[in-house]
Structures are given as C-alpha cells and as structure tokens.
Scaffold this motif. Structure first.
Motif, PDB file in Angstrom:
ATOM      1  N   ARG A  32       0.569  -1.519   0.165  1.00 49.71           N
ATOM      2  CA  ARG A  32      -0.278  -0.347   0.195  1.00 49.71           C
ATOM      3  C   ARG A  32       1.406   1.223   0.401  1.00 49.71           C
ATOM      4  NH1 ARG A  32      -3.317  -0.585   4.834  1.00 49.71           N
ATOM      5  NH2 ARG A  32      -2.022  -2.385   5.140  1.00 49.71           N
ATOM      6  N   ASP A  33       2.296   1.566   0.888  1.00 52.25           N
ATOM      7  CA  ASP A  33       2.990   2.184   0.914  1.00 52.25           C
ATOM      8  C   ASP A  33       3.756   2.444  -0.586  1.00 52.25           C
ATOM      9  OD1 ASP A  33       2.990   3.253   4.098  1.00 52.25           O
ATOM     10  OD2 ASP A  33       4.376   1.813   3.837  1.00 52.25           O
ATOM     11  N   VAL A  34       4.191   1.686  -0.944  1.00 50.26           N
ATOM     12  CA  VAL A  34       4.472   1.644  -3.170  1.00 50.26           C
ATOM     13  C   VAL A  34       3.609   2.344  -3.667  1.00 50.26           C
ATOM     14  CG1 VAL A  34       5.219   0.443  -4.542  1.00 50.26           C
ATOM     15  CG2 VAL A  34       6.346  -0.330  -2.225  1.00 50.26           C
ATOM     16  N   ALA A  35       2.971   1.165  -3.589  1.00 47.10           N
ATOM     17  CA  ALA A  35       0.666   1.843  -4.669  1.00 47.10           C
ATOM     18  C   ALA A  35       1.283   3.345  -4.249  1.00 47.10           C
ATOM     19  CB  ALA A  35       0.098   1.474  -4.213  1.00 47.10           C
ATOM     20  N   MET A  36       1.005   3.917  -2.997  1.00 50.34           N
ATOM     21  CA  MET A  36       1.115   5.529  -2.633  1.00 50.34           C
ATOM     22  C   MET A  36       1.777   6.483  -3.202  1.00 50.34           C
ATOM     23  SD  MET A  36      -0.801   7.606  -0.900  1.00 50.34           S
ATOM     24  CE  MET A  36      -2.007   7.006   0.504  1.00 50.34           C
ATOM     25  N   ALA A  37       3.110   5.604  -2.996  1.00 47.89           N
ATOM     26  CA  ALA A  37       4.202   6.652  -3.662  1.00 47.89           C
ATOM     27  C   ALA A  37       3.965   6.193  -4.922  1.00 47.89           C
ATOM     28  CB  ALA A  37       5.323   5.625  -3.087  1.00 47.89           C
ATOM     29  N   LYS A  38       3.622   5.701  -5.413  1.00 45.42           N
ATOM     30  CA  LYS A  38       3.697   5.637  -7.390  1.00 45.42           C
ATOM     31  C   LYS A  38       3.108   7.278  -7.366  1.00 45.42           C
ATOM     32  CE  LYS A  38       5.855   1.068  -7.835  1.00 45.42           C
ATOM     33  NZ  LYS A  38       5.343  -0.271  -8.603  1.00 45.42           N
ATOM     34  N   ASP A  39       1.642   6.538  -6.864  1.00 47.20           N
ATOM     35  CA  ASP A  39       0.168   7.763  -7.252  1.00 47.20           C
ATOM     36  C   ASP A  39       0.979   9.680  -7.092  1.00 47.20           C
ATOM     37  OD1 ASP A  39      -1.102   5.178  -8.024  1.00 47.20           O
ATOM     38  OD2 ASP A  39      -2.600   6.135  -5.658  1.00 47.20           O
ATOM     39  N   ILE A  95      11.301   4.921  -4.545  1.00 46.53           N
ATOM     40  CA  ILE A  95      10.208   4.308  -4.445  1.00 46.53           C
ATOM     41  C   ILE A  95      10.882   2.513  -3.961  1.00 46.53           C
ATOM     42  CG2 ILE A  95       8.843   2.084  -5.573  1.00 46.53           C
ATOM     43  CD1 ILE A  95       7.679   4.549  -6.401  1.00 46.53           C
ATOM     44  N   ASP A  96      12.129   2.579  -4.525  1.00 45.83           N
ATOM     45  CA  ASP A  96      13.268   1.730  -4.307  1.00 45.83           C
ATOM     46  C   ASP A  96      14.129   1.427  -2.933  1.00 45.83           C
ATOM     47  OD1 ASP A  96      14.846  -1.132  -5.165  1.00 45.83           O
ATOM     48  OD2 ASP A  96      16.452  -0.330  -4.309  1.00 45.83           O
ATOM     49  N   ARG A  97      13.707   2.624  -1.996  1.00 47.86           N
ATOM     50  CA  ARG A  97      14.291   2.478  -0.685  1.00 47.86           C
ATOM     51  C   ARG A  97      12.718   2.470   0.805  1.00 47.86           C
ATOM     52  NH1 ARG A  97      16.856   8.229   0.676  1.00 47.86           N
ATOM     53  NH2 ARG A  97      14.970   8.269   2.478  1.00 47.86           N
ATOM     54  N   LEU A  98      11.708   2.679  -0.999  1.00 47.89           N
ATOM     55  CA  LEU A  98      10.933   1.998   1.015  1.00 47.89           C
ATOM     56  C   LEU A  98      10.294   0.534   0.475  1.00 47.89           C
ATOM     57  CD1 LEU A  98       7.329   2.785  -0.650  1.00 47.89           C
ATOM     58  CD2 LEU A  98       8.790   4.928  -0.198  1.00 47.89           C
ATOM     59  N   GLU A 124      13.733   8.468   8.045  1.00 46.43           N
ATOM     60  CA  GLU A 124      13.593   8.842   6.368  1.00 46.43           C
ATOM     61  C   GLU A 124      12.414   7.210   6.295  1.00 46.43           C
ATOM     62  OE1 GLU A 124      16.603  10.594   4.728  1.00 46.43           O
ATOM     63  OE2 GLU A 124      16.377  12.460   5.200  1.00 46.43           O
ATOM     64  N   ALA A 125      12.415   6.827   5.319  1.00 47.43           N
ATOM     65  CA  ALA A 125      11.346   5.915   4.216  1.00 47.43           C
ATOM     66  C   ALA A 125      12.122   5.160   4.207  1.00 47.43           C
ATOM     67  CB  ALA A 125      10.112   6.789   3.457  1.00 47.43           C
ATOM     68  N   ARG A 126      12.233   4.247   4.824  1.00 43.53           N
ATOM     69  CA  ARG A 126      13.523   3.124   5.050  1.00 43.53           C
ATOM     70  C   ARG A 126      12.782   2.293   6.167  1.00 43.53           C
ATOM     71  NH1 ARG A 126      18.508   2.933   2.310  1.00 43.53           N
ATOM     72  NH2 ARG A 126      19.276   4.737   2.026  1.00 43.53           N
ATOM     73  N   PRO A 127      11.811   1.189   5.829  1.00 41.26           N
ATOM     74  CA  PRO A 127      10.920   0.585   6.871  1.00 41.26           C
ATOM     75  C   PRO A 127      12.140  -0.309   7.400  1.00 41.26           C
ATOM     76  CG  PRO A 127      10.424  -0.349   4.316  1.00 41.26           C
ATOM     77  CD  PRO A 127      10.976   1.161   4.394  1.00 41.26           C
ATOM     78  N   ASN A 128      12.942  -0.625   6.992  1.00 42.55           N
ATOM     79  CA  ASN A 128      14.251  -2.007   7.875  1.00 42.55           C
ATOM     80  C   ASN A 128      14.129  -0.825   8.764  1.00 42.55           C
ATOM     81  OD1 ASN A 128      15.331  -0.178   5.899  1.00 42.55           O
ATOM     82  ND2 ASN A 128      17.468  -1.146   6.699  1.00 42.55           N
ATOM     83  N   VAL A 129      14.864   0.243   9.338  1.00 40.16           N
ATOM     84  CA  VAL A 129      14.930   1.104  10.273  1.00 40.16           C
ATOM     85  C   VAL A 129      14.623   0.854  11.122  1.00 40.16           C
ATOM     86  CG1 VAL A 129      15.424   3.362  10.693  1.00 40.16           C
ATOM     87  CG2 VAL A 129      16.066   2.729   8.265  1.00 40.16           C
ATOM     88  N   THR A 130      12.830   0.917  11.223  1.00 36.69           N
ATOM     89  CA  THR A 130      11.908   0.111  12.723  1.00 36.69           C
ATOM     90  C   THR A 130      12.249  -0.663  13.362  1.00 36.69           C
ATOM     91  OG1 THR A 130      10.407   1.151  10.765  1.00 36.69           O
ATOM     92  CG2 THR A 130       9.791   0.477  12.662  1.00 36.69           C
ATOM     93  N   VAL A 131      12.413  -1.896  12.396  1.00 33.11           N
ATOM     94  CA  VAL A 131      13.116  -3.076  13.093  1.00 33.11           C
ATOM     95  C   VAL A 131      14.563  -2.215  13.575  1.00 33.11           C
ATOM     96  CG1 VAL A 131      13.260  -5.164  12.955  1.00 33.11           C
ATOM     97  CG2 VAL A 131      11.339  -4.178  11.837  1.00 33.11           C
TER      98      VAL A 131
END
Lengths: 424, 424
Positions: B55-62, B70-73, B127-134
């Motif tokens: 869903r994040d990726v779809a939103m980013a494309k929109d 997009i690759d980063r996220l 920033e927009a890197r989900p791996n950082v959350t973990v």
C-alpha cells in the motif's frame, strides 16, 4: 548592536578554535609547565587582582547586594592563595589526553584505535565566583582545551585581572593567549549568542541555577552539560537501623546545606515512622532544621509540639539549599521510588536499609547520577569520588554523569592506519 | 490541534518512561528471548507486513515518487527475510548493560562503582526506510531502552505493521508493549514536539539529511546525536605512493558513492600533482566520475581533454553522494589541513603518504571522528570497525563519536554502598 555582538562572538570563536589546534599537540609535561606558569603569574599579579576585586566588592555594596552575595565574590589574599595552591593539585593529576583506548588489528587490514583527544573549545557560563575563572581555565588547559568564559557581571573586574594573568602565562610559554578568553561585556544577549556558536564551540557547561540551565537547554545548538541542581532524597526502609539512619540523614541535611548534594526530602516507610520520626525531629530541631511534611509526618510532629508546615507538590519539587527538610511517610519501597521519579532532579538518592533485596531493588530502579545504600548524599563530589578535580556535576545521561573529572573534558577520535588499504 | 499533539506526545513519553523501568531490570537472556520472539512475530505477520508495504509503494507511485525513492521504501519477501535474519546477529552480541566499569573502596569508606545502565527512552527520527524501524527497535531493546519512533510518512503503513508485530512480541514476553511506540501521524509539528519532550526522552537520534540535523540542533531541548553527514577528504602528500594512492582514492569514491563515508574531495600536494592527477583522471573517468577542481587541477585536466568544472567555496562544502569528486592542489600539508578544517563535516579524512612525520602531524591536527593513514574513508562503519551493529555515525564529540555501537545506547550511574556512612 546585535550584529556587533555576533561579530565579537565569531571572533572569539575563531580565535579559540585556532588556539585549540596548538594546545592539541602539547605533551603532559608542557601542560604542567603551563599551569606552573599560571600559578606564578597569578602570584606576580596578586596586587592587581585583589585591587580589581575590591572594585567589584565596592560596586556590589553600592548596588545593595546582600552579605552572602558579597562574601561569594570576595577574593582576598588568603582566598587567592588557596586558588593558586589548588593549581598544584591539578598539575599532579594524570593527563588523559593521548591515551589509546583500544588498539586492534581488524580483519580488513586496518590497525584501529580510539585516541583520547581534547574536546577543542569549551564555553563555560557561571555566576559571581571569581575562583571559577581560574579553576575552569586550569582544568581546560590541563586537558588541552581552549575556553571561552562568561562569568557573573558582579565579578567582571576580578575576572578581567585573573584572565589577563592567565593569558600572560600562555604568552610566556609561547602559546596563544586566546586559549583563554573572557567575554568582556555584561550584555545578556552574548549568552544567547554563545549558545549558538556551534561552528567553534564544542561543549557548553552552565554552572548556575535552574533558570540558566533551562535557558541553555532551550537555546543552545551546542551540546550542553546540564547539572548542579540536586533535589536529593533518602528513603528510610522498613528494615533501616533507626539510630544510624538518623545520623546519615542529619549529615546529608546539615553538614553543608547550601550545596547541590544536600538532602531535600526524607521518605520514611510507614512501619518505622512512629519510631524514627520523633527522634529525627528532636535531633534536627536542635540543629536548626525546619520541616515540611505530609499529613502522617505532621501528626507525629504535632504530638511532639514540633512546628511543621504542610508539604505540597511544589515543596517536594524544591531544592532547599537551606536548613529545610521535606518529610513524607510512604506505604512501601515502590511508593518511595515513584516519589523520587516524580520529584528528583536525577542527582543523588539513597536507601537506608539492612535488607539486601530492598537495596538491590532501589539501586536498580532509581535512575539518578548517584544512587547510595546506607550513605549520605553528600558524597556526590569529584573530590570524594577520587576524581581529583570537578568540572561540574552532570545530571544528564550523555557523555558524563555525576561528578565530572578531567576525562569529561576530552573525547576520542578513531585512528585507522592501513597500507594503502581499500574496502572490499 | 497543537494542544492535542502535545497531549499525545506526553502520553507517548509517559508510557515509554514507564516501560523503560521494566526493561531496566531484564537479564541478558531475557532480552535475547525477547529478540527471538520479535523475529518469530515478524515471521508470523509476514503477509500483513508485505501487504502494508504494498500500500505504501502504491501510494508512492500515485504521488509520483522516483524509482530510487520507491526502491528505498520497498520491503519485499527477500528483504524482510534479511531484516529478520539481522536480528540473530544482534541477539549474539554482548550486552553491555550491568557491567561495573570500576569498583573501588574509597578512603571515606564508600564502595564506589560505575554501573552501565540503559539510557531510558530514545527518540529516533528517520526517513522512508522501513528496515530502520526493526533495526532501531531491536538495538534499543537489546540494551534495555524504550523507543519512540518517527519514520518517514511514505512508509507509515509498513511501520505500523512492523511495530504492531514487535509490540505483540513484547506482550507475549510479559513486557509492556509501549517499550516500542510509533508516532502514528505524519504531522510535522510532532517532530518539533518530540524534540522538546525532555521530561521523558533521554536522547534523540536523527537519521536523515542536513535539514533534519539542523532542525534537531536548533529545536531540541534533549541531547541530540548529530551525524551521518560526511564531507570526506583524502590528502595525497608529497611522499605518497602514486599508484597505490590512486587505488585508495578510487575505492573511497566509487565503491559505494551514495553513502556518508564516500570521498568528496581529494587534496593533492603540488609536487606530485603533475604525476598523480593525469592517472587519477584517466582511472576515474573510466569509472564514470565527473570532476570539480581548482585552477591547478583544471589546467592538468584540460591538457588531457578531461571535462572538469570550476570548484567554488560552495562545491567544496558539498556532500556529493554521487560519482562526483572535488580536486584541489595544495602547496603543503598545513594548507590541506586548513582546507579540511574549513569544509569537513568532521566525519572521515585520510592522508596518503610514506612519510612518518606527515602521518603523525595529520593524525594529530585533523579533528574528525575517524582519521586514516593510507586507507579508504569507506572504513568508517560499525560493521568494519567490529562493533557488530551500528545505530548511527556521530559527527559530534560528546557521548559517542564515529560509528555508534550498543554501548552508545547506554549510560552509567554511580553506585555507592556504605555502612550508614556520613561525610566528615
């Protein structure tokens, strides 16, 4: 005018940074020689310094400052001798700069170590105590740092004379005088400006009250070491030795009530309140202590006819700096810990108990710079902790916590030595 | 609205602080079990997490984000497996918490030690890197800290799914879920609010660009670890081995140009410029590098027909993060050091030389987090330095400098144990 202030500060900053590069390569012996020269220079300028201080004192009297304030800023012959003698103690301390913390040969071929180095430029903001000018300059130079000093306006003449003598000594040793610079104006805007001089200043140490600490936290863009505010607690547990506890509480409250590690609030387990509090009141009343207490503490005081005011949220949040003590009866150790978490400034707290489980729990769960078992909060002090010198007492958790010695004026850099080594 | 934001943040802060007290008493084995549970929980929630990321990726494309963003996220099956596998590495690291740094019996009767403890609550802005959350949650929990996370708005759905899985694991281990909290709104005012939450948050780590770093320095009332900006230099000294130097320079520039330890400017001693620069241009041109240079560097490039732009004050202050390199010919080592002092961000610098005096002088006088002799700046990295994990790369001097491992997420408290000991 504001632009002039900023130009003035930038100039101080550039000069300090430039001076710091010369200091960074001094050996321990060279720094010892510099400190000896400073002691000699203060001695040689004794008459000028004391005359300058007399002008500060006269001005303070004209301005109607109270006796305690005037005593704080007084620098007479005897006190100056003490300040000079203290330099010898610093000369004899080990110099942490240049130590390599670890040294290892990494698998990637790099020989890596962490070398302890000076911070660079330290900004110190303090109140009307001229001895601080010498103390801080000497500690900073001992660790190879340049300093920018901002003392209280009440001691400007004394500080000018002291810093001139120190700068003379630097010049005589072939070092840049700008290693020690004093902000020579009482304009308050210069404090705010100094706090934003992040291009040149590496650390700010504010030595002053709550208002100054808050100002620094809010305005500084440079890392600040907050500290020196001590809202300190002792908790007398249900398993405390009552007679011995009273001695420790009295020591923590009375031995020197005007300093940050003096006791502010006693928390007493309800099961020993009836036994401990009457003796405590009698003992401390005789020493001139006055009380604020919770309802339980008031009931016991009233029975004895001891005067006690009602404690409020606000009084529990006071750093008394006087012969005043807050008292609260608590139902258990966790209520005591909860009270400390709410009101403490993170300086010094202690538990009085013979119970090993209670002491371990308290040590683990109380999050202050110094946590004691069966000891007075008065021990939180660089001298008592064997640090040899004390720059400040930090109540924050980064870089340095509690009494700060010489090491807190240093940082490290990573040194990597290869043989034209590339990363694979 | 602003008041609601503040209430929301205070609630997060209180919950985090409360959770941190539970974490403070965990043993190493209990924290290992928690991290294993987190790995299992991420595995169990794999489908939900990947669906949220889609869903994040779809939103980013929109929203028309570019491919690199997009690759980063993106968090696909393979990348999530990598994130989960990385938890095992952290489980196996030594836990610094609980270590006693020194223990001594003081002359005043106190047994004194410094015990390593968690910082408490850490705020991380990224920033927009989900791996950082973990990554960050796992490193914080490993050291007994609670975290408040504020990720990029582009990955909010992914971060919600990831943090929900982590919070499940906390609950399953009987620990407070609020040890890991995610700010669930993209409102920018929440960042400013978080930076002033000093009552509850002990340290802020901003992982982002210059703008975020500056915002934190200016607005935070909490200690901030600035870092991650690397304007890095290599200086090829008159006594450098030319062929080997070119290999190191190429490695520092080309091996991974988009990261903070990649090379930005080469400084070349004038006596070797004619010999080194033609070979360097040829070698790096073939690798796709473009150049900015001083006049001396331009003259040599022009002779070869190599395109080179004119370097300005501004270009020397750039972190390129791309296949671009600044080149400056200098008259001597001190001019090179002066250039570094003016333009460096204090991250990584190196000298290339066979001369032992030049290397010692450079190591002493260059004041950056990592200083190299005959090695690529690319080595400044927690993994390369053997720290096992990297929280961030600090370019400030207090608390932690350079790559920050687990220890940088801890502090110490002084523990003093007496026998009802008073200060004399």
């Amino acid at each position: 005018m504001i632009e002039n202030n900023q130009q003035y500060l930038i100039q101080l900053g550039q000069q300090a940074k430039q001076a710091s590069y010369s200091l960074a390569s001094l050996t321990g012996a060279e720094k010892q020689a510099l400190l000896s020269q400073i002691a000699s220079s203060l001695e040689a300028n004794r008459a000028t310094i004391i005359e300058a201080n007399m002008r500060d004192v006269a001005m303070a009297k004209d301005n109607g400052l109270n006796e305690a304030m005037i005593d704080r800023l007084l620098l007479n012959d005897e006190r100056l001798s003490g300040v000079i003698a203290d330099i010898d103690n610093v000369i004899n301390l080990a110099d942490p700069v240049g130590t390599e913390l670890e040294s290892q040969l990494l698998d990637n071929g790099l020989r890596l170590s962490r070398r302890r180095v000076p911070l660079g430029v330290i900004g110190v903001i303090y109140e009307a105590r001229p001895n601080v000018t010498v103390d801080i300059a000497v500690l900073a130079l001992k660790t190879g740092n340049a300093v920018i000093l901002r003392g209280g306006k009440e001691t400007l003449q004394s500080n000018l004379a002291l810093s001139a003598a120190i700068r003379d000594a630097l010049t005589q040793q072939g070092l840049p005088a700008d290693a020690v610079q004093l902000i020579q104006s009482a304009d308050r805007a210069l404090v705010s400006g100094l706090l934003k001089l992040d291009r040149y200043v590496d650390m700010i140490v504010p030595r002053g009250g709550q208002h100054l600490q808050r100002l620094c936290a809010e305005q500084a863009t440079i890392p600040v070491i907050l500290g020196g505010i001590g809202i300190c607690h002792l908790y007398a547990d249900k398993d405390a030795d009552i007679a011995k506890s009273i001695d420790v509480i009295a020591n923590a409250k009375v031995q020197r009530p005007t300093v940050c590690n003096a006791l502010d609030t006693v928390l007493v387990h309800e099961s020993i309140a009836e036994a401990l509090l009457p003796q405590l009141y009698t003992h401390l009343c005789a020493l001139g202590v006055t009380f604020y207490g919770c309802q339980g503490a008031q009931v016991i005081a009233n029975k004895l006819g001891v005067a006690i005011s009602k404690a409020t949220e606000e009084t529990y949040g006071n750093e008394w700096l006087a012969l005043t003590l807050g008292i609260k009866v608590v139902s258990d150790i966790d209520t005591a810990i909860e009270h400390i978490r709410t009101y403490s400034s993170g300086h010094s707290e202690g538990i009085l108990t013979d119970n090993i489980h209670a002491s371990a729990h308290f040590l683990n769960q109380v999050d202050s710079a110094a946590v004691y078992v069966n000891a007075s909060t008065r021990f939180t002090d660089g001298g008592q902790f064997g640090l040899g010198a004390e720059v400040a007492v930090s109540t924050q958790k980064l870089h340095a916590r509690g009494p700060m010695g010489l090491e807190a004026l240093t940082t490290y850099k990573w040194i990597g030595v290869g043989d034209y080594t590339a990363r694979s």
